[in-house]
Design an enzyme around this catalytic site. Structure first.
Site, short mmCIF file in Angstrom:
data_model
loop_
_atom_site.label_atom_id
_atom_site.label_comp_id
_atom_site.label_asym_id
_atom_site.label_seq_id
_atom_site.Cartn_x
_atom_site.Cartn_y
_atom_site.Cartn_z
N ASP A 172 -62.18 136.54 -69.42
CA ASP A 172 -61.95 137.96 -69.14
C ASP A 172 -62.31 138.88 -70.30
OD1 ASP A 172 -61.04 137.71 -66.48
OD2 ASP A 172 -59.20 136.82 -67.26
N HIS A 180 -59.32 138.38 -59.16
CA HIS A 180 -60.64 138.80 -59.65
C HIS A 180 -61.71 138.51 -58.60
CE1 HIS A 180 -58.95 138.09 -63.91
NE2 HIS A 180 -59.26 139.37 -63.86
N CYS A 223 -62.09 130.88 -65.61
CA CYS A 223 -61.35 131.71 -66.60
C CYS A 223 -61.23 131.09 -67.97
CB CYS A 223 -59.92 131.98 -66.16
SG CYS A 223 -59.65 132.23 -64.46
N1 GLY Z 1 -52.53 135.43 -65.63
C1 GLY Z 1 -53.88 135.79 -65.54
C2 GLY Z 1 -54.04 137.26 -65.54
O1 GLY Z 1 -53.30 137.88 -64.83
O2 GLY Z 1 -54.83 137.86 -66.20
#
Ligand code: GLY
Length: 256
Positions: free
Chosen positions: A66, A160, A247
């Site tokens: 991310d 996402h 991720c």
């Molecule tokens: N726990 C992953 C997120 O919410 O970014």
């Protein structure tokens, strides 16, 4: 040579952000073991691991995807939609700067790397939840000179865009059509997950294989029937933190 940036699991992962997942106790030691096995799959797929140390005060920091969008020409450091995650950027930028020139998404833009799905020279970005339209517009401006198209799309009922669709290579998209409509991905070949496994669209194509969570045997069998080599990894503890296989790493080609 492929590089995978990862980060050791935070001991505070139990305080992670949760959006579509009910809070459950996370066995930190087991989660860490699962993460180490995941890294071993990346090595088997041909990656060298560049691992950041654990960040005790950043519960979600194992989910390094991310924090950045890495392309051949540059890396764009994101500005995560969840405030609690913005402290993750600095340390990833410090390591990624050794591999790529860096650009940054700036306030009021927000962007999570998990919302950015690359298919060739096109980047589909899931907007409306963690990533906002300003973040998408900034990404578009930053990447236009390199010839990338940035297209805003919708995904619903999931964290996402890459919870709902991932690229298996070339133009093949593994997709959950209930979470993101296939018609948004012009020029792509949709491959639907098994309907009994809604989370199965998050797959990581790396080297000669597809890394998929072990929780999705029906989708795995479907992909194997199509000729894909699939490595199943148990990430059940990481899934309690709303994490998935894409991720946990940033994978890219090391440049000479
Ligand atoms: N726990 C992953 C997120 O919410 O970014």
């Amino acid at each position: 040579m492929l590089v995978a940036i990862t980060r050791r699991l935070s001991p505070s992962i139990g305080q992670c952000e949760l959006t579509h997942v009910e809070k459950q106790a996370i066995d930190v030691e087991r989660a860490d073991q699962q993460h180490r096995r995941y890294e071993m799959e990346l090595v088997t797929a041909g990656c060298g691991i560049d691992r950041l140390p654990a960040e005790a005060s950043l519960p979600d920091s194992v989910f390094v995807e991310d924090t950045a969008v890495v392309l051949d020409e540059l890396a764009v450091m994101t500005r995560p939609g969840a405030r609690s995650r913005r402290g993750e950027i600095k340390s990833v930028a410090a390591i990624l700067g050794a591999y790529r020139k860096l650009s940054y998404i700036e306030a009021p833009g927000t962007l999570d790397g998990g919302d950015v799905l690359r298919v060739g020279r096109r980047l589909f970005v899931g907007s409306g939840h963690r990533s906002n339209e300003e973040g998408v517009a900034q990404l578009r401006r930053l990447l236009k000179p390199q010839g990338y198209d940035v297209v805003s799309v919708r995904a619903t009922n999931c964290l996402h865009l890459k919870s709902a669709a991932t690229c298996l290579g070339s133009t093949a998209l593994l997709i959950n059509p209930d979470w993101t409509h296939p018609s948004q991905f012009d020029g792509c070949e949709p491959i639907e997950i098994d309907a009994a496994e809604p989370g199965a669209a998050n797959a990581l194509a790396v080297g000669d294989r597809i890394i998929l969570a072990a929780a999705y045997p029906r989708t795995r069998a479907m992909l194997e029937k199509r000729g894909y080599l699939v490595s199943a990894v148990d990430i059940s503890e990481l899934a309690k933190a709303e994490g998935a296989v894409t991720c946990c790493s940033l994978v890219f080609e090391r440049q000479p």
